[in-house]
Design a protein around this motif. Sequence first.
Motif, short mmCIF file in Angstrom:
data_model
loop_
_atom_site.label_atom_id
_atom_site.label_comp_id
_atom_site.label_asym_id
_atom_site.label_seq_id
_atom_site.Cartn_x
_atom_site.Cartn_y
_atom_site.Cartn_z
N TRP A 103 0.84 -1.19 0.00
CA TRP A 103 0.00 0.00 0.00
C TRP A 103 0.87 1.24 0.00
CZ3 TRP A 103 -4.46 -1.51 -1.43
CH2 TRP A 103 -5.00 -2.71 -0.96
N ASP A 104 0.50 2.20 -0.83
CA ASP A 104 1.21 3.48 -0.88
C ASP A 104 0.62 4.36 0.22
OD1 ASP A 104 2.79 5.57 -1.57
OD2 ASP A 104 1.84 5.96 -3.51
N GLY A 105 1.20 4.24 1.42
CA GLY A 105 0.62 4.87 2.59
C GLY A 105 -0.35 3.91 3.23
N LYS A 106 -1.43 4.44 3.81
CA LYS A 106 -2.46 3.61 4.41
C LYS A 106 -3.43 3.14 3.34
CE LYS A 106 -5.92 3.61 8.12
NZ LYS A 106 -6.59 4.43 9.16
N ALA A 107 -3.83 1.88 3.42
CA ALA A 107 -4.78 1.34 2.43
C ALA A 107 -6.09 2.13 2.45
CB ALA A 107 -5.05 -0.13 2.72
N THR A 108 -6.56 2.51 1.27
CA THR A 108 -7.83 3.21 1.18
C THR A 108 -8.98 2.22 1.29
OG1 THR A 108 -7.91 2.99 -1.23
CG2 THR A 108 -6.78 4.93 -0.34
N ALA A 109 -10.17 2.73 1.58
CA ALA A 109 -11.32 1.86 1.71
C ALA A 109 -11.62 1.12 0.40
CB ALA A 109 -12.55 2.68 2.13
N SER A 110 -11.29 1.73 -0.73
CA SER A 110 -11.53 1.10 -2.03
C SER A 110 -10.35 0.25 -2.51
CB SER A 110 -11.82 2.18 -3.07
OG SER A 110 -10.73 3.08 -3.18
N ARG A 111 -9.30 0.17 -1.67
CA ARG A 111 -8.10 -0.61 -2.02
C ARG A 111 -7.52 -0.14 -3.36
NH1 ARG A 111 -7.82 -5.33 1.08
NH2 ARG A 111 -6.59 -6.43 -0.49
N SER A 112 -7.51 1.16 -3.54
CA SER A 112 -7.12 1.73 -4.84
C SER A 112 -5.69 2.26 -4.88
CB SER A 112 -8.08 2.86 -5.21
OG SER A 112 -8.05 3.89 -4.23
N ASN A 113 -4.90 2.02 -3.83
CA ASN A 113 -3.54 2.57 -3.80
C ASN A 113 -2.49 1.48 -3.57
OD1 ASN A 113 -4.57 2.27 -1.13
ND2 ASN A 113 -3.02 3.71 -0.34
N LEU A 114 -2.68 0.34 -4.22
CA LEU A 114 -1.71 -0.74 -4.11
C LEU A 114 -0.64 -0.56 -5.18
CD1 LEU A 114 -1.02 -3.35 -2.58
CD2 LEU A 114 -2.28 -4.61 -4.35
N LYS A 115 0.58 -0.37 -4.73
CA LYS A 115 1.70 -0.10 -5.63
C LYS A 115 2.51 -1.38 -5.83
CE LYS A 115 5.49 3.23 -6.21
NZ LYS A 115 6.18 4.39 -5.58
N PRO A 157 -1.73 -7.51 -1.15
CA PRO A 157 -0.42 -6.96 -0.81
C PRO A 157 0.53 -8.04 -0.27
CG PRO A 157 -1.93 -6.57 0.98
CD PRO A 157 -2.73 -7.24 -0.11
N ASP A 158 1.82 -7.74 -0.30
CA ASP A 158 2.79 -8.61 0.37
C ASP A 158 2.40 -8.75 1.83
OD1 ASP A 158 4.18 -8.91 -1.93
OD2 ASP A 158 5.99 -7.84 -1.28
N GLY A 159 2.56 -9.95 2.36
CA GLY A 159 2.22 -10.18 3.75
C GLY A 159 0.85 -10.79 3.94
N ALA A 160 0.09 -10.96 2.84
CA ALA A 160 -1.22 -11.60 2.94
C ALA A 160 -1.05 -13.06 3.34
CB ALA A 160 -1.95 -11.49 1.61
N THR A 161 -2.06 -13.62 3.97
CA THR A 161 -1.99 -15.01 4.43
C THR A 161 -1.70 -15.96 3.28
OG1 THR A 161 -3.53 -14.56 6.23
CG2 THR A 161 -3.26 -16.86 5.57
N SER A 162 -2.36 -15.76 2.15
CA SER A 162 -2.12 -16.58 0.97
C SER A 162 -1.76 -15.67 -0.20
CB SER A 162 -3.37 -17.40 0.63
OG SER A 162 -3.14 -18.24 -0.49
N GLN A 163 -0.63 -15.92 -0.81
CA GLN A 163 -0.18 -15.05 -1.88
C GLN A 163 0.78 -15.79 -2.80
OE1 GLN A 163 2.61 -11.89 -0.57
NE2 GLN A 163 2.52 -12.87 1.44
N GLU A 164 0.97 -15.23 -3.99
CA GLU A 164 1.93 -15.76 -4.96
C GLU A 164 2.82 -14.64 -5.44
OE1 GLU A 164 -0.17 -19.61 -7.00
OE2 GLU A 164 -0.69 -17.65 -7.84
N THR A 165 4.03 -15.00 -5.88
CA THR A 165 4.96 -13.99 -6.38
C THR A 165 5.84 -14.59 -7.47
OG1 THR A 165 6.62 -12.35 -5.73
CG2 THR A 165 6.76 -14.51 -4.68
N PHE A 166 6.35 -13.73 -8.33
CA PHE A 166 7.22 -14.17 -9.41
C PHE A 166 8.63 -14.50 -8.90
CE2 PHE A 166 4.21 -11.46 -11.84
CZ PHE A 166 3.80 -12.39 -12.78
N ASP A 167 9.20 -15.54 -9.47
CA ASP A 167 10.62 -15.83 -9.26
C ASP A 167 11.43 -15.48 -10.51
OD1 ASP A 167 10.38 -16.79 -6.66
OD2 ASP A 167 9.91 -18.81 -7.34
N ARG A 168 10.75 -15.54 -11.67
CA ARG A 168 11.45 -15.29 -12.93
C ARG A 168 10.42 -14.98 -14.02
NH1 ARG A 168 16.61 -17.05 -14.89
NH2 ARG A 168 16.71 -17.09 -17.17
#
Length: 230
Positions: A103-115, A157-168
């Motif tokens: 989140w770019d700062g605090k997460a907005t109610a609409s979750r519209s600021n995920l960087k 966002p990073d840190g979610a209980t279940s998430q996926e991320t790129f390695d390559r």
Amino acid sequence: MDRSIRISQRFSLYWFIYCILLLVALQACQSSSKNDTQARQADLLELQPRSVKFLWREEQFMEEYDATVSTIMLDEAYVDSISDPEKAALGYVATFIGNECAWDGKATASRSNLKCKILTALNLGYQCSDTHLGFLRKWFRDDKAVLKKLESCPTIPDGATSQETFDRIDLTVADGKIAIAYEVTGINTREGKQWTWKATDLFIYQNNGLKLVKAEKSDPVITDFEWDVP
């Protein structure tokens, strides 16, 4: 006799005008066809053949965590020369997999600021923003399946209980096609599970737009894990 001459002259005039209009119409059609051909050729010329290692990971020391962390690295030189079709293909793939999103700062109610790292590098704004989705919808305007999937744009966002991320991520451009091969790691901290899988998405570039024509994905390799508690 004079009347016959006048009729003949009038007919000749009409015929002359008709021929002129026909010639103009034929030239317009030829010009339009030539322009369409040139436009298609210009589209293909934008996609220069190349193979790029776009994303990989490196171990880097992070002062804020006082630890060495596996960090996503991007080919910044490639980003500086990327074409819009390649940007759209990468932007689509990055939409559904985490890539150091916070989140770019605090997460907005609409979750519209995920960087997210990839979208930021591609100058596509926040995850699921009008800038991000508007760009993709423009390029995939003729691909109904992609447009439908974009309606479920995730904000994880990073840190979610279940998430996926790129390695390559590797990108190959050839013959008007863009192939993106990528490797992904996922984790579910609540269930103590982690998994890996690989995929390749093939896009075709035509009529100044993109279509996803093939998507291959391996079965996930799932393992258990336990947190090391000091």
